[in-house]
Design an enzyme around this catalytic site. Sequence first.
Site, PDB file in Angstrom:
ATOM      1  N   SER A  87      22.864  24.783  23.247  1.00 21.84           N
ATOM      2  CA  SER A  87      21.639  24.066  23.573  1.00 21.84           C
ATOM      3  C   SER A  87      20.591  24.393  22.471  1.00 21.84           C
ATOM      4  CB  SER A  87      21.258  23.979  24.918  1.00 21.84           C
ATOM      5  OG  SER A  87      22.205  23.598  25.695  1.00 21.84           O
TER       6      SER A  87
HETATM    7  N1  SAH Z   1      24.604  27.403  28.444  1.00 19.03           N
HETATM    8  C1  SAH Z   1      25.266  27.117  27.242  1.00 19.03           C
HETATM    9  C2  SAH Z   1      25.659  25.758  26.592  1.00 19.03           C
HETATM   10  C3  SAH Z   1      27.074  25.517  26.602  1.00 19.03           C
HETATM   11  S1  SAH Z   1      27.670  23.883  26.479  1.00 19.03           S
HETATM   12  C4  SAH Z   1      24.913  28.185  25.962  1.00 19.03           C
HETATM   13  O1  SAH Z   1      23.663  28.904  26.349  1.00 19.03           O
HETATM   14  O2  SAH Z   1      25.434  28.377  24.957  1.00 19.03           O
HETATM   15  C5  SAH Z   1      28.184  23.593  27.975  1.00 19.03           C
HETATM   16  C6  SAH Z   1      29.328  24.436  28.211  1.00 19.03           C
HETATM   17  O3  SAH Z   1      29.907  23.667  29.542  1.00 19.03           O
HETATM   18  C7  SAH Z   1      30.670  24.198  27.311  1.00 19.03           C
HETATM   19  O4  SAH Z   1      30.857  25.470  26.859  1.00 19.03           O
HETATM   20  C8  SAH Z   1      31.831  23.589  28.322  1.00 19.03           C
HETATM   21  O5  SAH Z   1      33.052  24.203  27.930  1.00 19.03           O
HETATM   22  C9  SAH Z   1      31.258  23.945  29.680  1.00 19.03           C
HETATM   23  N2  SAH Z   1      31.739  23.308  30.789  1.00 19.03           N
HETATM   24  C10 SAH Z   1      32.057  21.897  30.658  1.00 19.03           C
HETATM   25  N3  SAH Z   1      32.614  21.379  31.759  1.00 19.03           N
HETATM   26  C11 SAH Z   1      32.724  22.539  32.901  1.00 19.03           C
HETATM   27  C12 SAH Z   1      33.013  22.754  34.032  1.00 19.03           C
HETATM   28  N4  SAH Z   1      33.648  21.838  34.730  1.00 19.03           N
HETATM   29  N5  SAH Z   1      32.936  24.122  34.691  1.00 19.03           N
HETATM   30  C13 SAH Z   1      32.242  25.103  33.864  1.00 19.03           C
HETATM   31  N6  SAH Z   1      32.110  24.821  32.379  1.00 19.03           N
HETATM   32  C14 SAH Z   1      32.150  23.529  31.884  1.00 19.03           C
END
Ligand code: SAH
Length: 239
Positions: A87
């Site tokens: 993000s």
């Molecule tokens: N917090 C992260 C941002 C990641 S983007 C950072 O600091 O880098 C959001 C993430 O959510 C992605 O990696 C995606 O694979 C994950 N995601 C999507 N659906 C999900 C689910 N049902 N359970 C866990 N993770 C999920």
Amino acid sequence: MNFGLIYGLGLLIIGIVVPVRQNVQDMDFKEKRFKMVAEQIKSRGINDSDVIKAMQIVERHLFVPNYLKKYAYQDRPLPIGHGQTISQPYIVGLMSQLLEVEEGEKLLEIGTGSGYQAAVLGELGGEVYSIEIVKPLQKRAAFVLDSLNYKNVNTRYGDGYIGWPEKAPFDGIIVTCSPTKIPQALIDQLAEGGKLVIPVGLKYVKKLVLLEKKKGKVVQHNVIPVRFVPMVDIDGNLY
Ligand code: SAH
């Protein structure tokens, strides 16, 4: 010609040049990081001094792919592979501030991604549990967090839609992928007085929501409109 001497001198030069170069790069990143916090975080109204300090400390460039390190402190999300993103720094700051983390609180993150948000929460003193549905991302994040010695940050591979019931209740839950509706399991796993920060809504109309559990009731506020990657199940279907 004395090859031993030349070899020795070569090693000596490498031994001096490589660490000096590394040091210069680290200083460069530090400067960029402080500038990021000043221009993107503080100036946009994030005023929680713990959040500000945590974002000055956590080395965002260590959480992005090598070829993107030079962009790590820019005002935008970045790709981290598998169609996912880390993000934008401001969103990390805002969501962290909304949680109002106290030392030792138990926190759940859905969407570990790069592990950067989890590291910020760890730096805030939380006991962090973070779930990621893309296995290689979870593995890489676990490796990075381990190498940085975040002993209070735990990750696991799985579907965060159902939360992490074995570790509930949580004082704070942060969701960094977006479902169309708030998953009931996450509300259930929130402690009394706990806060849930989640981007929710249909594909192009997502809003960041802060939900608080007060005396067993839930109170909800809309914070700002946002864009997030979708929350999906193990087969890639949208929630
Ligand atoms: N917090 C992260 C941002 C990641 S983007 C950072 O600091 O880098 C959001 C993430 O959510 C992605 O990696 C995606 O694979 C994950 N995601 C999507 N659906 C999900 C689910 N049902 N359970 C866990 N993770 C999920």
